[in-house]
Write a protein that holds these residues in place. Structure first.
Motif, PDB file in Angstrom:
ATOM      1  N   VAL A  24       0.845  -1.198   0.000  1.00  0.00           N
ATOM      2  CA  VAL A  24       0.000   0.000   0.000  1.00  0.00           C
ATOM      3  C   VAL A  24       0.881   1.249   0.000  1.00  0.00           C
ATOM      4  O   VAL A  24       0.622   2.212  -0.735  1.00  0.00           O
ATOM      5  CB  VAL A  24      -0.950   0.007   1.223  1.00  0.00           C
ATOM      6  N   SER A  26      -4.506  -2.360  -4.898  1.00  0.00           N
ATOM      7  CA  SER A  26      -5.818  -1.863  -4.457  1.00  0.00           C
ATOM      8  C   SER A  26      -6.636  -1.411  -5.656  1.00  0.00           C
ATOM      9  O   SER A  26      -6.181  -0.594  -6.455  1.00  0.00           O
ATOM     10  CB  SER A  26      -5.636  -0.700  -3.479  1.00  0.00           C
ATOM     11  N   SER A  53      -5.646   2.643   5.158  1.00  0.00           N
ATOM     12  CA  SER A  53      -5.975   1.472   4.337  1.00  0.00           C
ATOM     13  C   SER A  53      -5.549   0.180   5.021  1.00  0.00           C
ATOM     14  O   SER A  53      -6.307  -0.798   5.057  1.00  0.00           O
ATOM     15  CB  SER A  53      -5.287   1.590   2.971  1.00  0.00           C
TER      16      SER A  53
END
Length: 434
Positions: free
Chosen positions: A68, A115, A281
């Motif tokens: 991420v 993502s 996230s």
């Protein structure tokens, strides 16, 4: 009260909590802990604390915040914009070329971020203004971004595959390799869907850029060399066995950080935004996993999975029939629920049923992720559609949903092809791991 009835009430309570917008992780923990308490009272609190501690200290899960972070740094450093510019210079002059460039850009960014929402949001901000400038029809423009963004949970590094691997105790590296060829195939099918749409309705993509000279295209490709190099290094390193998936995440994040410094983008504002987004996230994913394992323990205590497995075997269904039925159920659930919620809810139920039938869980994982992708763009929920709507407020929601149908059928074609030819998913992991 029978344990199977407690399990049924647990699922009903969970759906009620999700319907009233309770966070998925919290809902899973509440229902799982209460269910264990009803079945074995003394085990409830120890199980709650034990599962949270086990997952919080689970070393393989470090892959999630690292990838991420890598994706967020790619956006902050401008590497994602360079990737789109390179794709734009090579295919932008073709009919529907800007939409195709958006899909290619989403695929490339997905190979850094893992993502779907990040891919749709990042590429949407770059590509949508360009397509609007050339008078692309709103449905095709927004639909290509929404669909391209779904590649984030298929093309490695995929957060969906990480969660699936943890839940099923499969190899993360094997699942990552299994997603490469299906991801490339689905990217090609999306581009084919754009080409067919424009062929049938030329007015939806009336304009394109002038064909760039070869020197310009090569220069744009060179500017995107950083992001392409990081992608090839991380994926190639995993495939060649030079380093593990977790080590690849660390190397990728470090390289993205270095590129951000070299480009002079490591400002205080960028740092705050990148790390805040990464923490948010990652925290969301970890909370879902904590709840998932508490809920999984509850399902195990109830014994309902054994009952379901016995019932399926008694009916005499083949493994392929059961797989197709589950894929259809995932697609339907995706119309109403978030993909991660479906993943953590269904995998503990599905695995004990299909494994005794000889189904390869890596192959099934790829099929499941594509089914979840279909849910990301399916009405009425369509999370990616609402993300794109947020950055394209002038495009009506029903226009975006109309625009995604060619891509939805492209995903269905991908599912059918992988069902017929399992080696599309299994070739790379079998070559790497044997």
């Amino acid at each position: 009260m029978e344990d199977s009835l407690i399990a049924l009430l647990g699922f009903f309570s969970l759906f009620i909590l999700l319907a009233i917008r309770t966070p998925v992780g919290i809902a899973l923990m509440l229902v799982g802990t209460a269910g264990i308490w009803f079945i074995r009272e003394r085990a409830a609190i120890p199980k709650l604390g034990g599962e949270i501690f086990n997952e919080a200290s689970n070393y393989p899960l470090t892959i999630i915040p690292l990838f991420v972070l890598m994706g967020n740094l790619a956006g902050a450093s401008g590497m994602s914009r360079d990737l789109y510019a390179a794709a734009h210079s090579w295919v932008g002059h073709m009919k529907g070329g800007l939409a195709s460039a958006s899909v290619v850009g989403c695929a490339g960014f997905s190979a850094l971020s893992g993502s779907s929402l990040a891919a749709a949001l990042t590429m949407g901000r770059v590509a949508l203004p360009e397509m609007e400038r050339y008078k692309y029809e709103g449905g095709l423009a927004a639909g290509s971004i929404a669909a391209g963004g779904t590649l984030g949970i298929l093309i490695p590094p995929s957060a969906g595959f990480v969660i699936y691997a943890i839940l099923t105790e499969e190899s993360i590296g094997r699942l990552f390799m299994a997603g490469v060829l299906p991801g490339l195939m689905l990217t090609a099918l999306f581009i084919l869907a754009i080409w067919i749409t424009v062929l049938r309705h030329p007015d939806r993509a009336p304009g394109g850029t002038d064909k760039a000279p070869l020197a310009t295209r090569l220069r744009m490709l060179a500017r995107a060399g950083w992001i392409i190099g990081i992608i090839l290094l991380t994926i190639g390193g995993i495939y060649s066995g030079v380093f593990s998936a977790i080590e690849a995440a660390g190397i990728g994040a470090t390289l993205a950080f270095v590129v951000t410094i070299i480009r002079g983008k490591l400002t205080r504002a960028n740092l705050v935004e990148v790390f805040a987004s990464t923490l948010k996230s990652s925290g969301t994913v970890f909370l879902i996993l904590f709840g998932a394992f508490v809920f999984k323990s509850f399902i195990g205590f109830s014994g309902v999975t054994n009952d379901l497995a016995d019932w399926v075997q008694a009916q005499g269904y083949t493994g392929m029939q059961v797989v197709i039925a589950f894929i259809a159920i995932f697609v339907i659930l995706g119309m109403f629920m978030d993909g991660f919620a479906i993943l953590v809810l269904t995998v503990p139920l599905v695995q004990p049923i299909i494994e005794p039938l000889g189904i390869d869980m890596v192959w099934f994982g790829v099929l499941m992720v594509i089914a979840l992708e279909m849910g990301l763009i399916s009405p009425p929920v369509g999370v990616n559609v609402f993300v794109v709507k947020g950055i394209a407020p002038n495009v009506p929601l029903n226009t975006i949903f109309r625009g995604i149908w060619p891509f939805w059928f492209a995903m269905l074609a991908a599912v059918i092809l992988i069902l017929i030819f399992p080696q599309i998913a299994l070739l790379l992991p079998d070559t790497m791991f044997g």
